[in-house]
Enzyme design. Sequence first.
Site, PDB file in Angstrom:
ATOM      1  N   ARG A  28       0.840  -1.185   0.000  1.00 40.31           N
ATOM      2  CA  ARG A  28       0.000   0.000   0.000  1.00 40.31           C
ATOM      3  C   ARG A  28       0.877   1.238   0.000  1.00 40.31           C
ATOM      4  O   ARG A  28       1.931   1.280   0.644  1.00 40.31           O
ATOM      5  CB  ARG A  28      -0.938   0.005   1.217  1.00 40.31           C
ATOM      6  CG  ARG A  28      -2.149  -0.912   1.067  1.00 40.31           C
ATOM      7  CD  ARG A  28      -3.083  -0.370  -0.013  1.00 40.31           C
ATOM      8  NE  ARG A  28      -4.263  -1.193  -0.225  1.00 40.31           N
ATOM      9  CZ  ARG A  28      -4.378  -2.112  -1.157  1.00 40.31           C
ATOM     10  NH1 ARG A  28      -3.352  -2.379  -1.945  1.00 40.31           N
ATOM     11  NH2 ARG A  28      -5.504  -2.776  -1.312  1.00 40.31           N
ATOM     12  N   ASP A  70       4.405   0.339  -7.296  1.00 38.80           N
ATOM     13  CA  ASP A  70       3.147   0.019  -7.969  1.00 38.80           C
ATOM     14  C   ASP A  70       1.968   0.707  -7.303  1.00 38.80           C
ATOM     15  O   ASP A  70       0.885   0.752  -7.881  1.00 38.80           O
ATOM     16  CB  ASP A  70       2.917  -1.498  -7.970  1.00 38.80           C
ATOM     17  CG  ASP A  70       1.696  -1.886  -8.792  1.00 38.80           C
ATOM     18  OD1 ASP A  70       1.630  -1.461  -9.969  1.00 38.80           O
ATOM     19  OD2 ASP A  70       0.800  -2.575  -8.272  1.00 38.80           O
ATOM     20  N   GLU A 107      -3.801   8.120  -5.433  1.00 38.61           N
ATOM     21  CA  GLU A 107      -3.849   7.567  -6.785  1.00 38.61           C
ATOM     22  C   GLU A 107      -5.079   8.074  -7.527  1.00 38.61           C
ATOM     23  O   GLU A 107      -6.139   8.221  -6.912  1.00 38.61           O
ATOM     24  CB  GLU A 107      -3.885   6.044  -6.745  1.00 38.61           C
ATOM     25  CG  GLU A 107      -2.656   5.408  -6.134  1.00 38.61           C
ATOM     26  CD  GLU A 107      -2.763   3.892  -6.053  1.00 38.61           C
ATOM     27  OE1 GLU A 107      -1.791   3.250  -5.619  1.00 38.61           O
ATOM     28  OE2 GLU A 107      -3.842   3.336  -6.396  1.00 38.61           O
ATOM     29  N   HIS A 154      -0.745   0.742 -10.213  1.00 36.14           N
ATOM     30  CA  HIS A 154      -1.462  -0.187  -9.325  1.00 36.14           C
ATOM     31  C   HIS A 154      -1.950  -1.392 -10.137  1.00 36.14           C
ATOM     32  O   HIS A 154      -3.115  -1.787 -10.072  1.00 36.14           O
ATOM     33  CB  HIS A 154      -2.645   0.516  -8.643  1.00 36.14           C
ATOM     34  CG  HIS A 154      -3.034  -0.126  -7.342  1.00 36.14           C
ATOM     35  ND1 HIS A 154      -3.455   0.592  -6.254  1.00 36.14           N
ATOM     36  CD2 HIS A 154      -3.059  -1.428  -6.954  1.00 36.14           C
ATOM     37  CE1 HIS A 154      -3.731  -0.226  -5.248  1.00 36.14           C
ATOM     38  NE2 HIS A 154      -3.495  -1.458  -5.660  1.00 36.14           N
TER      39      HIS A 154
END
Length: 326
Positions: free
Chosen positions: A241, A265, A270, A289
């Site tokens: 996370r 990632d 986001e 992600h």
Amino acid sequence: MVPGPELLARARLLVAPELSASLVREVERITGRGAEPLGDGEPAGGPLLCVGAALPGALRATAADRLLWFHSVNAGTDPLLAAGPWPAGALLTRTVGRMGERIAQYVLGWVLAECQNVPEYAAQHARAEWRRLPSELVAGQTALVYGTGRIGGAVAGLLRSCGVRTVGVGRTARTGAPPPGFDRVIGAGEDAEAVAEAEAEELAGARWVVGALPSTGATEGFFGAGRFAALRGATFVNVGRGATVDLGALEGALRGGGVRRAVLDVLAEEPAAPGDPVWRLPRTVITSHSAGITADEDVAVDFAACWEAVREGRRPGLAVDVERGY
């Protein structure tokens, strides 16, 4: 709490509108009832079984006492739990599917690409430059994996199959042999001073540090200045996370050389806007992600397993501890 068979038999099935038609049909087949849309309005009376990514505010506020079970189509349930108090007594399950396998291959892909100088060769190709670069073998090197659950275990197992020494850092102490995939596990439940010493030693010798932690109050900013300062040229890969990483501390470690590269990632916010400073972090690649994208098949298989467990009066293996957040 696992809903009883009588309530489950009467429960109305609500599904999020973003679910594909084929997935909705499969959920209907599994439960033996027709689906209704999960929307912002308060649903009509009766116990409720919901499948989706988010719990609408109206249902959370006024129909919470009727919610028996919510199955999340995502593995991460922190947005669900952060949106407000979870309805008392409602079961929360999640989808994991083959996410561990996908994320493990993502990590291994970046590890191998780095060892074979893929980024450097791509840059040389763009310049029409012919120059040999020394490659690096992964075997015999150490990867420190934070998180020893399904995701961390899958990452460690695949790296270990390539000869990488894998060390896990978990929330609780473990007795006996390490879990599958790990050569060693450092448990946070052990003596704090001993854990700190062992972790610092492993950080100093790690070639790769992989974050596979959930987002909880205890993990926010977990990868901060202290941990990054202990690194000696490791590459940092985060597939857990975004909130677990202090980006300012990471930038300092990248500029100071303690972190060789970073592959992120996930981010705390986001998607990152084009002008976000995160895009300018040195020697860093950001992916959208996408390491463990969930497929419809994953949702169907995991929901079916949870349904079978609930029908038998068992707590599903994919049930979420709402106090812990995972």
